[in-house]
Design an enzyme around this catalytic site. Structure first.
Site, PDB file in Angstrom:
ATOM      1  N   GLU A   1       0.895  -1.309   0.030  1.00  0.00           N
ATOM      2  CA  GLU A   1      -0.063   0.293   0.392  1.00  0.00           C
ATOM      3  C   GLU A   1       0.743   1.464  -0.253  1.00  0.00           C
ATOM      4  OE1 GLU A   1      -4.347  -1.065   1.422  1.00  0.00           O
ATOM      5  OE2 GLU A   1      -2.429  -0.772   3.195  1.00  0.00           O
TER       6      GLU A   1
ATOM      7  N   HIS B   1      -7.714   9.944   3.934  1.00  0.00           N
ATOM      8  CA  HIS B   1      -8.312   8.837   2.635  1.00  0.00           C
ATOM      9  C   HIS B   1      -8.486   9.608   1.454  1.00  0.00           C
ATOM     10  CE1 HIS B   1      -7.814   4.682   0.578  1.00  0.00           C
ATOM     11  NE2 HIS B   1      -7.236   4.167   2.395  1.00  0.00           N
TER      12      HIS B   1
ATOM     13  N   ARG C   1       0.032   8.563   1.765  1.00  0.00           N
ATOM     14  CA  ARG C   1      -1.510   8.821   2.215  1.00  0.00           C
ATOM     15  C   ARG C   1      -2.091  10.583   1.324  1.00  0.00           C
ATOM     16  NH1 ARG C   1      -4.550   4.985   5.877  1.00  0.00           N
ATOM     17  NH2 ARG C   1      -4.306   3.528   3.652  1.00  0.00           N
TER      18      ARG C   1
ATOM     19  N   HIS D   1     -10.186   9.688   7.821  1.00  0.00           N
ATOM     20  CA  HIS D   1      -9.609   8.841   7.914  1.00  0.00           C
ATOM     21  C   HIS D   1      -9.457   8.259   9.135  1.00  0.00           C
ATOM     22  CE1 HIS D   1      -9.302   3.729   6.413  1.00  0.00           C
ATOM     23  NE2 HIS D   1      -7.716   4.411   6.505  1.00  0.00           N
TER      24      HIS D   1
ATOM     25  N   ARG E   1      -0.086   8.976   9.451  1.00  0.00           N
ATOM     26  CA  ARG E   1      -0.043   7.159   9.651  1.00  0.00           C
ATOM     27  C   ARG E   1       0.562   7.061   8.642  1.00  0.00           C
ATOM     28  NH1 ARG E   1      -3.627   3.153   8.754  1.00  0.00           N
ATOM     29  NH2 ARG E   1      -5.434   4.426   8.740  1.00  0.00           N
TER      30      ARG E   1
HETATM   31  C1  SIN Z   1      -6.765   1.083   3.141  1.00  0.00           C
HETATM   32  O1  SIN Z   1      -7.305  -0.511   2.961  1.00  0.00           O
HETATM   33  O2  SIN Z   1      -6.908   1.329   2.357  1.00  0.00           O
HETATM   34  C2  SIN Z   1      -6.750   1.534   4.216  1.00  0.00           C
HETATM   35  C3  SIN Z   1      -5.632   0.914   5.245  1.00  0.00           C
HETATM   36  C4  SIN Z   1      -4.902   1.400   6.658  1.00  0.00           C
HETATM   37  O3  SIN Z   1      -6.193   2.797   6.916  1.00  0.00           O
HETATM   38  O4  SIN Z   1      -4.106   1.727   7.035  1.00  0.00           O
END
Ligand code: SIN
Length: 563
Positions: A137, A258, A307, A368, A403
């Site tokens: 991610e 997010h 993010r 988020h 985060r």
């Molecule tokens: C996501 O699945 O994009 C969220 C995961 C997270 O907030 O760590």
């Protein structure tokens, strides 16, 4: 670097919530408030060492944020990966505001903690060889996200934890209960907690649980904003309760938005569908309304940049073009892949009339995650003797200003294990609560929507001194909306207001852009002035609820590492 800077907060915050006198009482050695990964991990471990553990949850055990986590849980579990590499990615995402020791604890103890979850019965996805299937991610340079049910990781972890709690007959669970305020002893340490139980029978209404320690694991504050990925229960109750009890709230301004939350239209409010970053991890990409790739040339990791970088790029393009959202294109993943890897997201998107196999998904950033929270040390201890905090409600220092994806489930897991390893030896003697003579406060539930709207408009992804001052003025006015009824809506709204005020003041104080805190009028990160933390405290001796906001300088912890 300047010395510590103290700014008296202009607004008054209630020192306790208006509530009837307790009509019932009970006792437990430890009360755990919250039932996600952090709360249930703490309860399951504590029960091995203390006589009575009581878990309080505002709804049912599965109603918190853990249940909704899609992407997964990050840990250095894959071939060639190491805690040191996970540490670097975490520090870089955190934009210099992480606590280095806390990050080392997180990444160092993470792999073992995940293996324990597996031993508890959590069924993570595995590959053909039976090895954990790991994905990537935003902000990660390695595949290190373990997932379950494709995109239902949180639900699977929650299932396994609830099964273990239900099998452990010595953990008492009180569902449908709001933790109203802590009861403090003469030493300002924990003596108990008042609950409002929305139930029937002897435990209905306000009651007092006398206890020797409280573990706060009550999650985040997403409902402070109009659109959030958080469930309805995330009204910042734990943070507000801790502040009223004398704990420090640290770095509340670092609210993570997010980047890819499904856009459902201008009037959609409350919890919105998350489109996991893992979808980009598997190859999806962001485009604008002309079909141009949005992240090209913005960051070396492209669509998998941290993010905050992606959320800013989307917001910037939304402002430039006057469009209410951008697009996430994942059509090329194909129907089979979508059905196998992201069944929950696919079903949700289709339910809202968008078929990700055939068309791009409309997305916009939404609140988020709270990277800040109740300040703790490396063992979850807060400034209040006997009060511990873990998970999203806490600020252990691992997230800094932003985060890293999928570090949140891990934080709850690792730090709850740590709390359980020290708390039994630190249990306080039973303490008589002393009456809290501060005037109580309560605002009307009717203030909630205005509060959420001004927070989204003025304290959202993009902030400025003028906008923050405007928000503060609206919040001041809302603080004068007296509550007609003493009920859950009013208690939650008062908690939301407390958190909104503290967050807005901290965002106004921090005159720089760092991580998820983006100041239009101070667009650069400024380590010379703002490397460090914003701490909010309420003076327990002050009858009028005066809060102070202090800036505590600390060297940036991502020195030499590139974003
Ligand atoms: C996501 O699945 O994009 C969220 C995961 C997270 O907030 O760590």
């Amino acid at each position: 670097m300047p010395g510590a800077l103290t700014v008296p907060a202009a607004r008054r915050l209630p020192g306790r919530l208006t509530a009837p006198e307790p009509g019932w009482s009970t006792r437990a050695d430890v009360v755990v408030i919250g039932s996600g990964i952090a709360g249930l991990t703490a309860a399951l471990r504590l029960r091995e060492h203390v006589a009575k553990v009581l878990v309080v949850t505002k709804d049912v055990l599965s109603a918190g944020s853990t249940q909704w986590a899609q992407g997964g849980i990050a840990a250095a579990l894959g071939e060639g990966d190491t805690p040191e590499q996970h540490e670097v990615d975490t520090l870089v995402a955190g934009a210099g505001a992480c606590d280095l020791e806390a990050v080392r604890v997180l990444v160092g103890e993470g792999p073992e903690a995940v293996h324990e979850l597996i031993a508890l019965g959590t069924r993570f996805d595995v590959d053909a060889a039976g090895l954990l299937s790991l994905t990537r991610e935003g902000g990660h340079h390695r595949d290190r996200i373990a997932h379950a049910g494709g995109d239902a990781t949180g639900a699977e972890i929650q299932r396994a934890l609830i099964a273990a709690v239900e099998a452990a007959t010595d953990i008492e669970v009180v569902p449908h209960a709001l933790a109203v305020d802590l009861l403090l002893g003469a030493d300002h340490g924990v003596a108990g907690v008042t609950l409002h139980v929305m139930g029937e029978g002897e435990r209905d209404g306000i009651g007092a649980v006398h206890c020797r320690a409280v573990v706060l694991a009550s999650g985040g504050l997403g409902q402070v904003f109009s659109q959030t990925t958080n469930p309805a229960v995330s009204t910042g109750d734990g943070m507000a309760l801790a502040l009223r009890a004398g704990a420090t709230l640290r770095d509340l301004e670092f609210v993570q938005f997010h980047p890819t939350v499904m856009y459902l239209g201008p009037d959609s409010r409350g919890q919105q569908p998350l489109i996991s970053e893992a979808v980009r991890g598997e190859g999806a990409f962001l485009v604008d309304w002309e079909g141009r790739r949005l992240m090209t040339g913005v960051h070396e990791l492209g669509d998998l940049a941290p993010r905050d970088v992606v959320a800013k790029a989307i917001t910037r393009r939304m402002h430039e073009t006057g469009r209410p959202h951008m697009w996430l294109d994942a059509r090329h993943l194909g129907a089979d892949f979508w059905e196998r890897r992201f069944p929950t997201i696919l079903a949700t998107a289709r339910r809202h009339g968008v078929d990700p196999v055939a068309e791009p998904i409309p997305v916009a950033p939404a609140c988020h995650y709270a990277s800040g929270g109740v300040r703790t040390d490396l063992w979850g201890r807060t400034d209040v003797p006997g009060l511990y905090a873990t998970g999203e409600v806490a600020c252990s220092g691992v997230h800094g200003a932003n985060r890293l994806a999928s570090n949140s489930l891990l934080e709850g897991l690792v730090f709850s294990r740590r709390i359980a390893s020290v708390l039994p030896a630190e249990l306080r003697p039973w303490t008589e609560p002393v009456p809290d003579t501060r005037p109580p406060g309560l605002v009307s539930g009717s203030a909630r929507q205005d509060l959420q709207e001004v927070m989204t408009e003025r304290v959202g992804v993009l902030r400025s001194a003028a906008g923050l001052a405007e928000a503060a003025a609206v919040l001041d006015k809302l603080a004068d909306t007296p509550a007609g009824a003493v009920d859950l809506d009013a208690w939650e709204t008062t908690n939301l207001l407390t958190i909104a005020v503290a967050l807005t003041d901290a965002a106004a104080l921090r005159e720089e852009t760092r991580g998820s805190h983006w100041r239009e009028d101070h667009p650069e990160r400024d380590d010379a002035r703002w490397a460090g933390h914003c701490d909010t405290r309420l003076d327990l001796r002050s009858a009028d609820g005066a809060a102070t906001l202090t800036f505590d300088p600390a060297p940036a912890t991502d020195g030499g590492l590139r974003r």
